[in-house]
Scaffold this active site. Structure first.
Site, PDB file in Angstrom:
ATOM      1  CG  ASP A  38       8.877  16.648 -24.374  1.00  0.00           C
ATOM      2  OD1 ASP A  38       7.803  16.377 -23.834  1.00  0.00           O
ATOM      3  OD2 ASP A  38       9.027  17.582 -25.190  1.00  0.00           O
ATOM      4  N   GLY A 104      -0.916  19.657 -17.449  1.00  0.00           N
ATOM      5  CA  GLY A 104      -0.935  18.284 -17.938  1.00  0.00           C
ATOM      6  C   GLY A 104      -2.323  17.690 -18.089  1.00  0.00           C
ATOM      7  CB  VAL A 107      -7.498  25.426 -19.956  1.00  0.00           C
ATOM      8  CG1 VAL A 107      -5.984  25.402 -20.112  1.00  0.00           C
ATOM      9  CG2 VAL A 107      -8.170  25.167 -21.304  1.00  0.00           C
ATOM     10  CG  LEU A 117     -14.703  21.913 -17.299  1.00  0.00           C
ATOM     11  CD1 LEU A 117     -15.528  20.754 -16.749  1.00  0.00           C
ATOM     12  CD2 LEU A 117     -13.511  22.205 -16.393  1.00  0.00           C
ATOM     13  N   GLY A 119      -9.928  19.745 -22.271  1.00  0.00           N
ATOM     14  CA  GLY A 119      -8.764  18.938 -21.903  1.00  0.00           C
ATOM     15  C   GLY A 119      -8.944  17.484 -22.266  1.00  0.00           C
ATOM     16  CG  ASP A 237       9.889  21.317 -26.204  1.00  0.00           C
ATOM     17  OD1 ASP A 237       9.556  20.292 -25.581  1.00  0.00           O
ATOM     18  OD2 ASP A 237       9.060  22.066 -26.769  1.00  0.00           O
ATOM     19  CG  ASP A 241      10.236  18.792 -21.247  1.00  0.00           C
ATOM     20  OD1 ASP A 241       9.542  17.871 -20.768  1.00  0.00           O
ATOM     21  OD2 ASP A 241      10.088  19.244 -22.389  1.00  0.00           O
TER      22      ASP A 241
HETATM   23  P1  ADP Z   1       3.230  17.103 -23.296  1.00  0.00           P
HETATM   24  O1  ADP Z   1       4.020  16.205 -22.364  1.00  0.00           O
HETATM   25  O2  ADP Z   1       2.887  16.407 -24.566  1.00  0.00           O
HETATM   26  O3  ADP Z   1       3.903  18.431 -23.516  1.00  0.00           O
HETATM   27  P2  ADP Z   1       1.327  18.220 -21.328  1.00  0.00           P
HETATM   28  O4  ADP Z   1       1.819  17.558 -20.081  1.00  0.00           O
HETATM   29  O5  ADP Z   1       1.578  19.674 -21.492  1.00  0.00           O
HETATM   30  O6  ADP Z   1       1.802  17.381 -22.614  1.00  0.00           O
HETATM   31  O7  ADP Z   1      -0.255  17.986 -21.443  1.00  0.00           O
HETATM   32  C1  ADP Z   1      -0.803  16.686 -21.350  1.00  0.00           C
HETATM   33  C2  ADP Z   1      -2.226  16.652 -21.854  1.00  0.00           C
HETATM   34  O8  ADP Z   1      -3.047  17.565 -21.110  1.00  0.00           O
HETATM   35  C3  ADP Z   1      -2.401  17.073 -23.290  1.00  0.00           C
HETATM   36  O9  ADP Z   1      -2.134  16.014 -24.180  1.00  0.00           O
HETATM   37  C4  ADP Z   1      -3.869  17.488 -23.297  1.00  0.00           C
HETATM   38  O10 ADP Z   1      -4.688  16.361 -23.396  1.00  0.00           O
HETATM   39  C5  ADP Z   1      -4.061  18.121 -21.948  1.00  0.00           C
HETATM   40  N1  ADP Z   1      -3.875  19.594 -22.005  1.00  0.00           N
HETATM   41  C6  ADP Z   1      -2.893  20.308 -21.413  1.00  0.00           C
HETATM   42  N2  ADP Z   1      -3.029  21.631 -21.658  1.00  0.00           N
HETATM   43  C7  ADP Z   1      -4.121  21.765 -22.454  1.00  0.00           C
HETATM   44  C8  ADP Z   1      -4.784  22.871 -23.077  1.00  0.00           C
HETATM   45  N3  ADP Z   1      -4.370  24.141 -22.954  1.00  0.00           N
HETATM   46  N4  ADP Z   1      -5.879  22.606 -23.827  1.00  0.00           N
HETATM   47  C9  ADP Z   1      -6.311  21.342 -23.982  1.00  0.00           C
HETATM   48  N5  ADP Z   1      -5.739  20.263 -23.433  1.00  0.00           N
HETATM   49  C10 ADP Z   1      -4.659  20.450 -22.670  1.00  0.00           C
HETATM   50 MG    MG Z   2       7.602  19.277 -25.180  1.00  0.00          MG
END
Ligand code: ADP
Ligand code: MG
Length: 292
Positions: A38, A104, A107, A117, A119, A237, A241
């Site tokens: 990851d 992913g 928010v 919005l 993200g 982590d 995951d």
């Molecule tokens: P990772 O695999 O790196 O842990 P996530 O699957 O948690 O990533 O999130 C993927 C993407 O979704 C982030 O890179 C971001 O662009 C967006 N994202 C997720 N949660 C948030 C948040 N709370 N605020 C802004 N963007 C978010």
């Molecule tokens: Mg991680």
């Protein structure tokens, strides 16, 4: 029955900072052909910082305070970076209501009557936000240097971009090089976008990258490797995951990770140091050669 050598190996592991949950993990680690990491919080420290604030048509402070008001409700490391940045600028946060998480992606919430919005670009576009050419260019420039571009829309309009950077753990490069030297295929999997993922992967020395993977799809990616005949370790982590850790032949959890991840791991890296994953495989090779 667990052979004595495995029991001794588990004890030796404890001395090396490895919590080995079951003898089977030690037996299987020797046979690994692939190891999947990851990105955030595993290869990187997982304590990102906002490095750039780009506001479109509103003051930077307004962009930050609205974004932080929303992100204050999120557990995501990116959210923590936004909130910290607003706090260090001494900004008062407006009230936010009706907070929603899109795993992913991003928010949303309502702040002072306006829909907000936050993200990635696909997430905002899916919700009908127009991302003009000049903003798209800014986004790719950030991503190409390994930063995550978080887009913010207020009241249906793109209001700005927050660039967020995370640094590699000090031993990430060494651990990856060692694993390759030991003959394993090394891969990275992340929910982050392809450009950012590739930039980080280059820094780490990984050339096999699976980006834009939604939380529930990480385990499926592990399974696909297994179907191809790979014996797979997954290192992670996060809450996201846990299914992949369980699916992998050997799940390796980061000690400072979330409880769910730690519970799903066969081996826990107590010191958070990826070099200890190398030690686990070496230990397995030693123990199993003694049994044969
Ligand atoms: P990772 O695999 O790196 O842990 P996530 O699957 O948690 O990533 O999130 C993927 C993407 O979704 C982030 O890179 C971001 O662009 C967006 N994202 C997720 N949660 C948030 C948040 N709370 N605020 C802004 N963007 C978010
Ligand atoms: Mg991680």
């Amino acid at each position: 029955a667990t052979p004595t050598a495995v029991t001794v190996g588990i004890g030796r592991g404890a001395e090396l900072g490895l919590l080995i949950r079951n003898g089977e993990a030690l037996e299987v680690s020797e046979k690994l052909t692939a190891i999947v990491f990851d990105k955030t919080g595993t290869l990187t420290r997982g304590k990102p910082d906002v490095t750039d604030v780009v506001a479109f048509g509103i003051p930077e402070d307004r962009l930050l305070s609205v974004a932080a008001a929303v992100e204050n409700n999120s557990q995501h490391p990116l959210a923590a970076a936004v909130v910290r940045r607003a706090e260090s600028a001494g900004l008062a946060l407006p009230v936010s209501e009706r907070f929603t998480t899109f795993g992913g992606l991003g928010v949303s919430a309502v702040v002072e009557g306006e829909e907000v919005l936050i993200g990635n670009q696909p997430f905002l576009e899916e919700h009908g936000i127009v991302v003009p050419e000049k903003a798209r260019t800014r986004v790719t420039v950030f991503q190409d240097v390994g930063k995550t571009a978080v887009l913010v829309a207020i009241g249906g309009e793109l209001a700005g971009i927050l660039a967020i950077a995370d640094t590699l753990k000090p031993t990430t490069r060494t651990a990856v090089a060692e694993l390759r030297r030991m003959g394993l295929s090394v891969m990275m999997i992340t929910g982050d976008n392809e450009r950012t993922a590739n930039a980080i992967a280059r820094e780490v020395g990984i050339d096999d990258v699976h980006a834009g993977v939604l939380p529930q799809a990480k385990a499926e990616e592990v399974r696909a490797l297994q179907v191809r005949g790979e014996v797979v370790a997954f290192v992670g982590d996060g809450i996201n995951d846990a299914p992949a850790l369980a699916q992998a032949d050997v799940g390796i959890a980061i000690g400072s990770g979330t409880d769910v991840a730690i519970e799903s791991g066969d081996i826990v890296l107590v010191r958070d140091d990826l070099v200890d994953a190398v030690a686990a495989i070496e230990l397995s090779r030693k123990v199993m050669s003694r049994i044969k």
